[in-house]
Design an enzyme around this catalytic site. Structure first.
Site, PDB file in Angstrom:
ATOM      1  N   GLU A 188      52.400  44.640  58.728  1.00  0.00           N
ATOM      2  CA  GLU A 188      51.990  45.983  58.342  1.00  0.00           C
ATOM      3  C   GLU A 188      51.393  46.818  59.472  1.00  0.00           C
ATOM      4  O   GLU A 188      51.494  48.033  59.453  1.00  0.00           O
ATOM      5  CB  GLU A 188      50.985  45.897  57.174  1.00  0.00           C
ATOM      6  CG  GLU A 188      51.589  45.404  55.877  1.00  0.00           C
ATOM      7  CD  GLU A 188      52.628  46.379  55.310  1.00  0.00           C
ATOM      8  OE1 GLU A 188      52.447  47.594  55.460  1.00  0.00           O
ATOM      9  OE2 GLU A 188      53.645  45.902  54.749  1.00  0.00           O
ATOM     10  N   SER A 468      29.435  29.884  -4.796  1.00  0.00           N
ATOM     11  CA  SER A 468      28.600  28.680  -4.852  1.00  0.00           C
ATOM     12  C   SER A 468      28.034  28.258  -3.505  1.00  0.00           C
ATOM     13  O   SER A 468      27.182  27.371  -3.451  1.00  0.00           O
ATOM     14  CB  SER A 468      29.409  27.521  -5.414  1.00  0.00           C
ATOM     15  OG  SER A 468      29.960  27.884  -6.650  1.00  0.00           O
TER      16      SER A 468
END
Lengths: 775, 173
Positions: A188, A468
């Site tokens: 690069e 319950s």
């Protein structure tokens, strides 16, 4: 002289000059000023970007780390699954972290170093052997000496991303392999260490290199320019844009060292797209493409990543493997040309396949329901933007092994239950929570039958009637008064009509539409008789039951109506787990936790969520309730549990069914785990299932995988056992066929003999039990 | 340096302290088969089961600690002695994750919390240790001593004296 002449001349043309050049000068001056101002503005911008919050880092969420020790319940298969989830690579001979070699039931694992809340943990090379369902041997691989405890790095289970969905794995330059940075600079920006941010010559050089390589191998802009470009995330290619970039690049170079810029570049560069999420930096890219940390990659993989910089989508190795391969090989050639790698090594590398992982699994959060809970618990202490951008490391309590088991069991269980019901069967939904009994850690959580669906989280947000499930609170209220109630107390289950002060008539009925006359208290709970429970609740007073529920940590609105005793209250599965936690842990309220610790981005501890307990109920009455809850699954409503589970497993639990079978619940616990399962429909229609035909089945299929939990609940200090004739609730002896052994709070057992008892019963001496109380 | 943990008592000795265990008498009775709340009717009740509900459970605490837990205890002790009490607490919590019903670990966590001036939580943790230490009088008396210190720290003199009394009774003094 000359000066004087000049001055003279100027003086002579003064008027003219003033009239002709003054606006120009001014304009130039103004332009300079503007430019200077603009440069200052750019400088400010670029420095702000670079210095302050250079990157917003998502929070990383980890499962609990796996602790290995001899005797730990874990199969070789489970261990391998965990290693796979950690992306450890199976190899013939393990030589570096993140690899393991398996030889039948023995593993050689080299763990990765990891920073935990209690500090940095180094890599360890260990041998682990499994036999049966347990770790049978654990040793240091180098010395062969036994190791007492080895901790793996934790499985990453998700991340909290900021709104713009950027993601990163932050790298320090020192941690980045030199081969990678060399390759990057070679491709690069070869003049990186020489230029001042902009390199006009580089453009020419790039041109030449491209011609020589018969393709584009280099770009013209420097790494610094590319970094600036990435900072401001704009792809427009105008001259102004380029100019801005150049100025900013120069400014960056002026302010910062090359290495700082390079480090920033390595973390910033855009390298791929994962759905909505942008993949920035080589750290994350390494995970994204290879499912491994950068340090574990080889040369051809570095070359591939470096090659991607030019065009992550054009060279996407998953979508365009051939392009990516050509690009990679080109990078390898350049590296060989520059002497960064040996020619033959480059040639070897070029022959390697791409080895890109098929799919990036972490793109979506693996366990959305659990992560939802984590996020909500975090929101109590952190702002949203901190959660998503401060780079927090979050250590959770999630046990991935249990979580996978839970997801699988719930999905297949719901499918089995829905079978033969046509489309209706597909509408069955469920949710479940598993926690650790003593620590209150949420180990697994399912918010629906599709575990990957990040929508309605029923475990947290489905508030449903509990029915319950609430009864244990009623019985606890009773058993806390040992002089009035024991497990042997005969309750009245004959028909009941209750008229409230406002004239409302309440006529609770049993599920089997029958009344059962006199029943011992423990059986009334075990069989979940509504009438006797309602009568008991009314005797105790609704307010006292509300008080009990509050003590047990129930926070939501409770209507103090008689129907409360039969469960007319809406709770989420997680809240039910919180309620049962106190029973399971022997009367200690243990807040449910999904998070253990949080680290800041620099790995310093921010917060620990520590284990805390509060004694809210005496151990003895809890012990009595839990005994009755064991009868639930031995001979009561939950007895189908032992159709699947071995008889010697000690389990306590309670079924819950609501009107018209809208909700099917089971809450139960063993020695180590507490689980709550709910089944229902989002439209609140009937499921056709009771607690035991629905939720219980999923619960037992789940707990079957946990191994023998051995409740081994400690007997509270002031508990004594007596033989009781259940028919009368009186003392039994060898003459009583049906006798059961029941625990009593010391001094509360009946004195009288049952009719079946032939021998003379020795009454306990009050002085003796008084003494015992203080032993 | 001040030792917060294990004042004068070696770890190993504590780990090995055994405790009494009463053998449960044999169990009998054919249970009635009752259906309620939707139990599948074809499922028989299960009357007898080793370690099941009709039996009085055996010893409540597992005192023979694994090397992993012994190692973590040592680590916690080191951390506490070097002043890093929160790290010590984290190590003890890790040990509790391995042996959640080991009263010794809860006791040590209580000790660390007390050293951190978290007296209220220390008292709760010691109570938790007590609840897991049925029959283990040595551990219980140590818990009560700690509760006494915690209550003292909370300004509850009477409570502290009562706890101290419990501790001495357990020691048989």
């Amino acid at each position: 002289m000359a000066r004087g002449r000049k001055r003279g001349r100027r003086k002579s043309r003064r008027k003219v000059v003033r009239h002709r050049s003054s606006p120009w000068l001014r304009l130039i001056l103004l332009l300079c000023l503007l430019l200077a101002g603009y440069v200052v503005y750019l400088d400010l911008q670029v420095r702000q970007q670079f210095d302050g919050k250079r990157w917003s880092l998502p929070a990383r969420v980890y499962a609990r780390p796996l602790d290995l020790y001899v005797g730990r319940e874990l199969t070789a298969d489970q261990f391998q699954t965990e290693l796979r989830a950690l992306y450890y690579r199976p190899v013939k001979t393990a030589t570096q972290p993140g690899r393991f070699a398996k030889n039948r039931d023995e593993f050689h694992v080299i763990t990765r170093p990891f920073t935990f809340w209690d500090g940095q943990q180094n890599s360890a090379s260990v041998r682990v052997r499994f036999s049966g369902n347990k770790v049978s041997a654990l040793a240091d691989a180098a010395t062969g000496r036994p190791a007492s405890l080895v901790r793996l790095d934790p499985v990453l289970v998700g991340s909290f991303y900021p709104a713009h969905n950027e993601d990163r794995v932050l790298l320090k330059l020192d941690d980045v392999p030199v081969s990678l940075t060399d390759a990057l600079i070679a491709i690069e920006d070869r003049g990186f260490y020489k230029h001042h941010g902009v390199a006009p010559l580089a453009i020419l050089r790039a041109l030449w290199a491209n011609v020589r390589a018969r393709g584009v191998v280099q770009g013209g802009s420097t790494l610094t320019q590319q970094l600036v470009k990435n900072f401001f995330l704009s792809s427009e290619r105008t001259l102004t844009r380029k100019l801005n970039e150049a100025i900013m690049a120069l400014l960056l170079e002026w302010h910062y060292e090359k290495d700082e810029i390079l480090e920033a570049y390595l973390n910033e560069v855009y390298l791929g797209q994962d759905g909505k999420r942008a993949v920035h930096g080589f750290g994350l890219a390494s995970h994204f493409y290879f499912e491994k940390p950068l340090a574990e990659l080889n040369i051809e993989q570095y070359a591939l990543l470096v090659g991607l910089v030019k065009g992550p989508s054009y060279y996407n190795p998953r979508r365009h493997p051939e392009r990516a391969r050509v690009r990679r090989d080109l990078v390898l050639d350049v590296m060989a040309d520059l002497g960064l790698v040996e020619r033959d090594e480059a040639a070897r590398a070029k022959n390697k396949p791409l080895e890109v992982s098929k799919q990036w699994r972490k793109a979506i959060n693996t366990f959305p329901a659990f992560l939802d809970l984590v996020r909500r618990q975090l929101q109590r202490d952190y702002r949203d933007e901190d959660i998503t951008s401060e780079g927090l490391t979050i250590f959770t309590t999630l046990d991935p092994q249990l979580q996978w088991q839970l997801e699988q069991t719930l999905a297949s269980g719901l499918q089995a239950l829905g079978k033969g019901r046509g489309t209706e069967g597909g509408k069955l939904e469920g949710a479940a929570v598993v926690t650790s009994v003593q620590g209150g850690e949420v180990l697994a959580l399912a918010g629906g039958r599709d575990p990957k669906f990040a929508g309605f989280n029923r475990a947290l947000d489905a508030h449903r009637q509990v029915g319950s499930l609430l009864k244990p609170a009623v019985y606890l209220t009773a058993l806390e008064q040992p002089q009035r109630y024991t497990l042997a107390t005969q309750l009245d289950d004959s028909p009941l009509t209750f008229t409230a002060r406002n004239g409302t008539v309440w006529k609770p009925g049993n599920y089997d539409k029958m009344s059962h006359g006199k029943v011992p208290l423990y059986q009334a709970l075990a069989h979940s008789y509504n009438i006797s429970t309602a009568r008991l609740g009314l005797d105790l007073g609704i307010d006292s039951i509300v008080t009990t529920l509050r003590r047990l940590g129930v926070e939501q609105r409770l209507n103090p109506y008689p129907s409360l005793v039969l469960g007319a209250v809406e709770m989420s599965p997680l809240q039910v787990a919180g309620l049962y936690q106190t029973f399971a842990s022997g009367g200690f309220l243990t807040p449910l936790r999904a998070i253990n610790a949080v680290l800041a981005a620099d790995k310093t501890p921010l917060q620990r969520y520590s284990l805390s307990v509060r004694a809210v109920v005496e151990p003895a009455p809890v012990y009595l309730v839990n005994t009755a809850l064991r009868y639930v699954v031995r001979e009561g409503t939950g007895r189908s549990l032992y159709q699947v589970l071995p008889e010697d497993w000690d389990i306590a639990g309670k079924t819950g069914t609501t009107d018209d079978l809208r909700d099917s619940w089971f809450a139960g616990f063993s020695g180590d785990h507490l689980g709550v399962v709910w089944i229902g429909r989002d439209d609140n229609a009937s499921t056709g299932l009771t607690g035991s035909t629905g939720a219980l089945r999923i619960w037992r299929d789940l707990f079957r995988h946990f191994g023998n939990p051995g409740m081994n609940q400690p007997v509270a200090e002031n508990i004594e056992y007596h033989d009781i004739d259940p028919a009368t609730g009186l003392l039994a002896d060898a003459g009583c066929e049906d006798a059961v052994q029941l625990p009593f709070i010391v001094g509360s057992a009946p004195y009288e003999n049952a009719p079946c008892a032939r021998g003379a019963q020795v009454l306990p001496n009050p002085v003796d039990w008084f003494k015992e109380l203080f032993q | 340096m001040k030792s917060y943990i294990l004042p004068g008592i070696p770890v190993v000795l504590l780990l090995l302290c055994a405790q009494g265990c009463s053998t449960p008498p044999p169990v009998r009775y054919p249970p009635p088969v009752v259906e309620q709340d939707g139990t599948t009717p074809d499922v028989p009740a299960r009357p007898v089961a080793p370690g099941g509900v009709q039996q009085k459970p055996g010893p409540s605490t597992v005192m023979a600690s694994s090397p992993a837990v012994v190692g973590l205890l040592g680590q916690a002790e080191k951390q506490a002695n070097s002043g890093d009490l929160e790290a010590a607490a984290a190590s003890l919590e890790r040990a509790i994750r391995i042996e959640p019903r080991n009263p010794l670990l809860w006791y040590h966590l209580a000790t660390v919390r007390l050293a951190q001036q978290e007296a209220a939580q220390a008292e709760q943790l010691a109570a938790k240790s007590n609840s897991l230490a049925a029959g283990n009088r040595l551990q219980q008396s140590r818990n009560w001593h700690l509760i006494a210190r915690a209550r003292q720290a909370l300004g509850d003199g009477d409570g502290a004296r009562a706890a101290e009394r419990r501790a001495r009774e357990l020691e048989g003094r």
